[in-house]
Design a protein around this motif. Sequence first.
Motif, PDB file in Angstrom:
ATOM      1  N   PHE A 182      41.969  42.852  19.965  1.00  0.00           N
ATOM      2  CA  PHE A 182      41.656  41.516  19.452  1.00  0.00           C
ATOM      3  C   PHE A 182      42.655  41.019  18.420  1.00  0.00           C
ATOM      4  O   PHE A 182      42.789  39.815  18.202  1.00  0.00           O
ATOM      5  CB  PHE A 182      40.236  41.482  18.864  1.00  0.00           C
ATOM      6  N   SER A 183      43.412  41.948  17.832  1.00  0.00           N
ATOM      7  CA  SER A 183      44.341  41.548  16.762  1.00  0.00           C
ATOM      8  C   SER A 183      45.415  40.577  17.253  1.00  0.00           C
ATOM      9  O   SER A 183      45.956  39.794  16.471  1.00  0.00           O
ATOM     10  CB  SER A 183      45.021  42.786  16.182  1.00  0.00           C
ATOM     11  N   GLN A 227      37.864  46.401  26.112  1.00  0.00           N
ATOM     12  CA  GLN A 227      37.272  47.068  24.941  1.00  0.00           C
ATOM     13  C   GLN A 227      36.450  48.279  25.420  1.00  0.00           C
ATOM     14  O   GLN A 227      35.213  48.251  25.363  1.00  0.00           O
ATOM     15  CB  GLN A 227      36.378  46.077  24.175  1.00  0.00           C
ATOM     16  N   ARG A 236      47.227  53.205  12.854  1.00  0.00           N
ATOM     17  CA  ARG A 236      47.528  54.634  12.896  1.00  0.00           C
ATOM     18  C   ARG A 236      48.079  55.053  14.258  1.00  0.00           C
ATOM     19  O   ARG A 236      48.556  56.164  14.405  1.00  0.00           O
ATOM     20  CB  ARG A 236      46.296  55.431  12.499  1.00  0.00           C
ATOM     21  N   ILE A 294      45.523  45.040   9.248  1.00  0.00           N
ATOM     22  CA  ILE A 294      45.296  46.457   9.597  1.00  0.00           C
ATOM     23  C   ILE A 294      44.521  46.515  10.905  1.00  0.00           C
ATOM     24  O   ILE A 294      43.437  45.924  11.015  1.00  0.00           O
ATOM     25  CB  ILE A 294      44.501  47.198   8.495  1.00  0.00           C
ATOM     26  N   GLY A 295      45.083  47.211  11.881  1.00  0.00           N
ATOM     27  CA  GLY A 295      44.425  47.351  13.185  1.00  0.00           C
ATOM     28  C   GLY A 295      45.094  46.454  14.209  1.00  0.00           C
ATOM     29  O   GLY A 295      44.784  45.268  14.305  1.00  0.00           O
ATOM     30  N   ASP A 297      27.430  44.206  19.087  1.00  0.00           N
ATOM     31  CA  ASP A 297      28.740  43.649  19.444  1.00  0.00           C
ATOM     32  C   ASP A 297      28.704  42.139  19.639  1.00  0.00           C
ATOM     33  O   ASP A 297      29.565  41.424  19.140  1.00  0.00           O
ATOM     34  CB  ASP A 297      29.237  44.321  20.739  1.00  0.00           C
ATOM     35  N   ILE A 309      36.765  31.329  22.071  1.00  0.00           N
ATOM     36  CA  ILE A 309      36.791  32.303  20.975  1.00  0.00           C
ATOM     37  C   ILE A 309      38.112  32.182  20.213  1.00  0.00           C
ATOM     38  O   ILE A 309      38.144  32.198  18.977  1.00  0.00           O
ATOM     39  CB  ILE A 309      36.616  33.740  21.541  1.00  0.00           C
ATOM     40  N   THR A 318      40.242  46.379  12.487  1.00  0.00           N
ATOM     41  CA  THR A 318      39.912  47.657  13.129  1.00  0.00           C
ATOM     42  C   THR A 318      38.463  47.609  13.640  1.00  0.00           C
ATOM     43  O   THR A 318      37.723  46.673  13.332  1.00  0.00           O
ATOM     44  CB  THR A 318      40.037  48.812  12.114  1.00  0.00           C
ATOM     45  N   THR A 319      38.051  48.644  14.365  1.00  0.00           N
ATOM     46  CA  THR A 319      36.651  48.731  14.787  1.00  0.00           C
ATOM     47  C   THR A 319      35.796  49.219  13.599  1.00  0.00           C
ATOM     48  O   THR A 319      36.323  49.670  12.584  1.00  0.00           O
ATOM     49  CB  THR A 319      36.501  49.674  16.001  1.00  0.00           C
ATOM     50  N   VAL A 320      34.494  49.157  13.778  1.00  0.00           N
ATOM     51  CA  VAL A 320      33.562  49.261  12.645  1.00  0.00           C
ATOM     52  C   VAL A 320      33.652  50.567  11.842  1.00  0.00           C
ATOM     53  O   VAL A 320      33.425  50.557  10.627  1.00  0.00           O
ATOM     54  CB  VAL A 320      32.110  49.000  13.143  1.00  0.00           C
ATOM     55  N   GLY A 325      45.013  46.302  17.542  1.00  0.00           N
ATOM     56  CA  GLY A 325      44.437  46.562  18.864  1.00  0.00           C
ATOM     57  C   GLY A 325      44.242  45.301  19.689  1.00  0.00           C
ATOM     58  O   GLY A 325      44.875  44.265  19.453  1.00  0.00           O
ATOM     59  N   ARG A 330      50.746  50.992  19.308  1.00  0.00           N
ATOM     60  CA  ARG A 330      50.158  49.668  19.044  1.00  0.00           C
ATOM     61  C   ARG A 330      50.899  48.963  17.908  1.00  0.00           C
ATOM     62  O   ARG A 330      51.089  47.744  17.923  1.00  0.00           O
ATOM     63  CB  ARG A 330      48.683  49.811  18.718  1.00  0.00           C
ATOM     64  N   LEU A 357      38.104  50.774   4.412  1.00  0.00           N
ATOM     65  CA  LEU A 357      39.228  49.830   4.216  1.00  0.00           C
ATOM     66  C   LEU A 357      38.858  48.702   3.251  1.00  0.00           C
ATOM     67  O   LEU A 357      39.687  48.268   2.440  1.00  0.00           O
ATOM     68  CB  LEU A 357      39.694  49.291   5.572  1.00  0.00           C
TER      69      LEU A 357
HETATM   70  P1  NAD Z   1      40.781  48.233  19.306  1.00  0.00           P
HETATM   71  O1  NAD Z   1      40.229  49.610  19.375  1.00  0.00           O
HETATM   72  O2  NAD Z   1      41.495  47.697  20.500  1.00  0.00           O
HETATM   73  O3  NAD Z   1      41.766  48.102  18.064  1.00  0.00           O
HETATM   74  C1  NAD Z   1      41.498  48.668  16.811  1.00  0.00           C
HETATM   75  C2  NAD Z   1      42.803  49.196  16.252  1.00  0.00           C
HETATM   76  O4  NAD Z   1      42.581  49.643  14.929  1.00  0.00           O
HETATM   77  C3  NAD Z   1      43.377  50.391  17.030  1.00  0.00           C
HETATM   78  O5  NAD Z   1      44.705  50.118  17.397  1.00  0.00           O
HETATM   79  C4  NAD Z   1      43.260  51.568  16.057  1.00  0.00           C
HETATM   80  O6  NAD Z   1      44.312  52.499  16.206  1.00  0.00           O
HETATM   81  C5  NAD Z   1      43.324  50.841  14.722  1.00  0.00           C
HETATM   82  N1  NAD Z   1      42.676  51.562  13.611  1.00  0.00           N
HETATM   83  C6  NAD Z   1      41.399  52.010  13.551  1.00  0.00           C
HETATM   84  N2  NAD Z   1      41.159  52.561  12.347  1.00  0.00           N
HETATM   85  C7  NAD Z   1      42.290  52.447  11.626  1.00  0.00           C
HETATM   86  C8  NAD Z   1      42.664  52.816  10.300  1.00  0.00           C
HETATM   87  N3  NAD Z   1      41.792  53.411   9.485  1.00  0.00           N
HETATM   88  N4  NAD Z   1      43.921  52.541   9.890  1.00  0.00           N
HETATM   89  C9  NAD Z   1      44.800  51.936  10.712  1.00  0.00           C
HETATM   90  N5  NAD Z   1      44.510  51.570  11.977  1.00  0.00           N
HETATM   91  C10 NAD Z   1      43.262  51.819  12.424  1.00  0.00           C
HETATM   92  O7  NAD Z   1      39.562  47.297  18.904  1.00  0.00           O
HETATM   93  P2  NAD Z   1      39.441  45.709  19.160  1.00  0.00           P
HETATM   94  O8  NAD Z   1      38.845  45.480  20.495  1.00  0.00           O
HETATM   95  O9  NAD Z   1      40.708  45.037  18.800  1.00  0.00           O
HETATM   96  O10 NAD Z   1      38.294  45.356  18.098  1.00  0.00           O
HETATM   97  C11 NAD Z   1      38.544  45.367  16.728  1.00  0.00           C
HETATM   98  C12 NAD Z   1      37.363  44.686  16.032  1.00  0.00           C
HETATM   99  O11 NAD Z   1      37.335  43.322  16.447  1.00  0.00           O
HETATM  100  C13 NAD Z   1      35.996  45.266  16.423  1.00  0.00           C
HETATM  101  O12 NAD Z   1      35.209  45.404  15.263  1.00  0.00           O
HETATM  102  C14 NAD Z   1      35.409  44.250  17.388  1.00  0.00           C
HETATM  103  O13 NAD Z   1      33.996  44.162  17.340  1.00  0.00           O
HETATM  104  C15 NAD Z   1      36.030  42.986  16.869  1.00  0.00           C
HETATM  105  N6  NAD Z   1      36.126  41.908  17.858  1.00  0.00           N
HETATM  106  C16 NAD Z   1      35.795  40.676  17.409  1.00  0.00           C
HETATM  107  C17 NAD Z   1      35.826  39.603  18.275  1.00  0.00           C
HETATM  108  C18 NAD Z   1      35.446  38.257  17.733  1.00  0.00           C
HETATM  109  O14 NAD Z   1      35.357  37.283  18.460  1.00  0.00           O
HETATM  110  N7  NAD Z   1      35.219  38.153  16.437  1.00  0.00           N
HETATM  111  C19 NAD Z   1      36.183  39.787  19.608  1.00  0.00           C
HETATM  112  C20 NAD Z   1      36.549  41.069  20.022  1.00  0.00           C
HETATM  113  C21 NAD Z   1      36.518  42.125  19.132  1.00  0.00           C
END
Ligand code: NAD
Length: 343
Positions: A14-15, A163, A36, A9-10, A176, A289, A73-75, A12, A40, A81
Motif C-alpha cells: 500500500f505504500s 495482501q 527491513r 516506514i514500510g 481489515d 481509495i 507497516t502492518t499492525v 510494501g 522492497r 514505531l
Molecule cells: P505489506 O506487508 O505489503 O508492507 C508492509 C511493509 O512494512 C513490508 O515491506 C515490511 O517489510 C515492512 N515492515 C514491517 N515492519 C517493519 C519495521 N518494524 N521496520 C521496517 N519495515 C517494516 O503490507 P501492506 O499491504 O502495504 O499494508 C500495510 C498497512 O496498510 C496495513 O496495516 C494495512 O491494513 C494498511 N492498508 C491500508 C489501506 C487503506 O486504504 N488505508 C489499504 C491497504 C492496506
Amino acid sequence: MTELKGALIGCGFFSINQMHAWNDVEGARIVAICDRDPARLKVVGDQFGIDRRYSDAEALFADGGFDFVDIATTVESHRALVEMAARHKVPAICQKPFAKTLSDAKIMVETCRNAGVALMVHENFRWQTPIQAVRKALEAGAIGTPFWGRFSFRSGYDVFSGQPYLAEGERFIIEDLGIHALDIARYILGDVSAVTARTTRVNPKIKGEDVATILLDHKNGATSVVDVSYATKLSTEPFPETLVELDGSKGTIRLTQGYGLKVTNAQGTTTTNVSPKLLPWASRPWHNIQESVYAIQQHWVDQLKRGMEHSTSGADNLRTFALVEGAYESAAKGQTIDVGAML
Ligand code: NAD
Ligand code: 89Y
C-alpha cells in the motif's frame, strides 16, 4: 510556504499509493524511507528517487532530518514505531488498523499526548469523495434528522493476492475492512453507545471471518447496520465501494453502486454522480481509495501547519477501534457490548 520533510516506514503493497500521494501533496515531501526488507526498500527508493534508505527504524530516527513520519507497516509493528516517534518528538501518521488491541491503542495515544506530538491514524475511507458527498448532503439538511443508516461493503474481490497476510490472521474482515465502514458510520451518524455483531467464514482457504453483520446504537438515537463481506459474488463487482443508505425525518439518501448519490425529499429526487477523480497515478477500481489517500495526507499537512487536531487523530480513532473490538466480543459472546464502558 515551508515544505515539511517526511520519512516513510514500510515500503510494501500500500505504500506505493502513499508515496504517489506525497508527490502530489502541497507542502510536504518524503526525504527518507525505511523497510527491513532490502528488496522492497530498493523498489520504492528507485521508483520515487529517494536516496536516504534505512533497514532499521531506530537508525532512521537517530539520523533525523525530517518533520514527521508516515508509518505504513502492518499492525504488528505500529505500537513500537509510534512509541519510537514519540520518543524522538516526531509527529506520526499510523496506518490502520491502529493497534492489535484497544489497550495498546490507548497507550499509543497517551504516549504521543505526553510527548506533545501529533498523531493521526491513516483512516482514509471517510475522505472518499462519495462519502464526503453524503456528509455534505446530510449537513445541508437535505433529509432532516437521520434515524436509520446502512453502511454496506459486499464484494468477491481477491484481496489476498496483493495482501497475502489477510488470509493468515485469526481476525480478518472486521479488523481489515469493517474498521473503515465502522469509521464511516461514526463519521456520518455520530458516536456509538452499543454494538451487536455476528460473523462467519465462508472462504475455506482463510483463517479469519470474511462476513460480518453489525448493529450500531448511535448516541443520538439513530440505529445503523454495518455489513461487510468478501464472500459475495455479484454480477458487477463493486470493490471498493461502500454503499450508504440513510433515512431521515424529511427524506432519504442513497449512495448506490457506480457512485450515484440519490437524495429524495419534499422537493423530489436529485441524482448526482459523485465518482472519485482518477488521479494520474491511480488505477481502477482502486482509484476511490487512492484519491482518499491523497486527501488525508493533504489534511495531515494542513492541520499540522495550523497546529490543529486531525479528523482521524489517534484520540478519534480510539472510538472507531472500540467498535472493532466490541464487534469481535459481541460475536464471540452472542451479546450486545456497551461501547462507553470500553473507552
Ligand atoms: P505489506 O506487508 O505489503 O508492507 C508492509 C511493509 O512494512 C513490508 O515491506 C515490511 O517489510 C515492512 N515492515 C514491517 N515492519 C517493519 C519495521 N518494524 N521496520 C521496517 N519495515 C517494516 O503490507 P501492506 O499491504 O502495504 O499494508 C500495510 C498497512 O496498510 C496495513 O496495516 C494495512 O491494513 C494498511 N492498508 C491500508 C489501506 C487503506 O486504504 N488505508 C489499504 C491497504 C492496506
Ligand atoms: O486492507 C484493506 C483496506 O484498508 O482497504 C481495502 C483493503 O486493501 C483490502 O480489504
